[in-house]
Design an enzyme around this catalytic site. Structure first.
Site, PDB file in Angstrom:
ATOM      1  N   ASP A  36      -3.690 -14.852   4.437  1.00 53.03           N
ATOM      2  CA  ASP A  36      -3.380 -13.632   3.519  1.00 53.03           C
ATOM      3  C   ASP A  36      -5.169 -12.952   3.919  1.00 53.03           C
ATOM      4  O   ASP A  36      -5.540 -13.731   4.002  1.00 53.03           O
ATOM      5  CB  ASP A  36      -3.830 -13.334   1.585  1.00 53.03           C
ATOM      6  CG  ASP A  36      -2.225 -13.044   1.735  1.00 53.03           C
ATOM      7  OD1 ASP A  36      -0.932 -13.540   2.120  1.00 53.03           O
ATOM      8  OD2 ASP A  36      -1.306 -13.501  -0.076  1.00 53.03           O
ATOM      9  N   LYS A  58      -2.511  -8.288   2.786  1.00 53.78           N
ATOM     10  CA  LYS A  58      -2.072  -6.462   1.373  1.00 53.78           C
ATOM     11  C   LYS A  58      -4.087  -6.097   1.214  1.00 53.78           C
ATOM     12  O   LYS A  58      -4.181  -7.141   0.468  1.00 53.78           O
ATOM     13  CB  LYS A  58      -1.381  -6.798   0.926  1.00 53.78           C
ATOM     14  CG  LYS A  58       0.305  -7.127   1.546  1.00 53.78           C
ATOM     15  CD  LYS A  58       1.460  -7.139   0.671  1.00 53.78           C
ATOM     16  CE  LYS A  58       1.298  -7.783  -0.382  1.00 53.78           C
ATOM     17  NZ  LYS A  58       2.007  -9.088  -0.179  1.00 53.78           N
ATOM     18  N   MET A 172      -7.615  -7.524 -10.194  1.00 51.31           N
ATOM     19  CA  MET A 172      -6.733  -6.438  -9.411  1.00 51.31           C
ATOM     20  C   MET A 172      -7.296  -5.283 -10.622  1.00 51.31           C
ATOM     21  O   MET A 172      -6.279  -4.280 -10.207  1.00 51.31           O
ATOM     22  CB  MET A 172      -5.774  -6.936  -8.894  1.00 51.31           C
ATOM     23  CG  MET A 172      -5.936  -8.112  -7.873  1.00 51.31           C
ATOM     24  SD  MET A 172      -3.631  -8.104  -7.387  1.00 51.31           S
ATOM     25  CE  MET A 172      -2.875  -8.254  -8.761  1.00 51.31           C
TER      26      MET A 172
END
Length: 251
Positions: A36, A58, A172
């Site tokens: 990632d 991502k 997030m």
């Protein structure tokens, strides 16, 4: 040919030295490494030089591969008999979509193993001197995603959280901080509740913004705080200055 095996590995919150011994062990034997965006380069170097390394990172703006394609990739490489190490920041089962990947592997009858990692939900506050629990201030913690899927069946009930836990950790959540703060205040939290926004926690780029719930969204914009960041809401935030031990560049 016998199927290979997939290891869903958490690489920790950013400081490479927080990688577990188990993670190092499986990386050294990897045939394929699928990694990632936030995986440190030094961790990738632990894999054999001839291991295939595939980036599938991502962000909120860009996806290298969709989650469905990542699932297919893991299955395909394992079907080829490869020993696949899937590297994720933090812990694979804490908002890392590791559960979805494990489901895909199970459905395809692929053997897998989960290697837990140190989640940023705990590590970033710790490096900022903020204990998530404290005998005098907090006996309960909730870890919440601030970036929920648009089609999620159970929307986050911020009002319920406001009255049920002492410390709220949001991952997030920078982009949705204004609406989160508003919902928490509507749910009963005081606008004076202390909030910490910890940017790049556990790394040499770590910075911590301390504010109040009523003004934190505005201050985050003014100070140009960007992801990755961990948000801590609760009275324990007041301990951050007193218990500071890591070299922080406090805003």
């Amino acid at each position: 040919m016998a199927h290979g095996k997939v290891f869903l590995v958490g690489t920790g919150p950013g400081d490479p030295s927080l990688l577990t011994l188990k993670a190092v062990e499986v990386l050294k034997d990897a045939d394929v490494v699928v990694y990632d965006r936030l995986v440190p380069e030094s961790i990738l170097h632990l894999a054999p030089k001839d291991a295939e390394k595939i980036y599938v990172g991502k962000s909120s703006e860009k996806h290298q591969l969709s989650q469905e394609k990542i699932n297919e990739l893991l299955v395909d490489k394992a079907v080829d008999g490869k020993r696949v190490v899937r590297l994720k920041g933090g812990d694979p089962f804490v908002f890392g979509r590791g559960g979805e990947e494990a489901e895909a592997l199970t459905d395809s009858k692929i053997a897998f193993e989960v290697v837990p990692g140190v989640t940023s939900a705990v590590a970033a506050p710790a490096y900022a001197g903020i204990p998530l629990t404290h005998r005098d201030y907090a006996s309960s913690v909730a870890v919440v995603t601030g970036h929920q899927a648009a089609d999620a069946e159970s929307p986050i009930d911020w009002g319920r959280l406001a009255g049920s836990v002492d410390t709220i950790v949001v991952l997030m959540g920078v982009g949705s901080l204004e609406s989160t703060a508003t919902s928490l205040m509507e749910g009963g939290l005081s606008s004076d509740m202390p909030v910490a926004v910890i940017e790049w926690g556990t790394t040499e780029k770590q910075k911590t913004l301390i504010a109040r719930l009523g003004t934190v969204a505005e201050e985050v914009k003014e100070k140009n705080v960007k992801p990755p960041a961990v948000i801590v809401i609760g009275e324990v935030v007041n301990l951050g200055g007193k218990l500071s031990w890591f070299k922080m560049d406090s805003r």
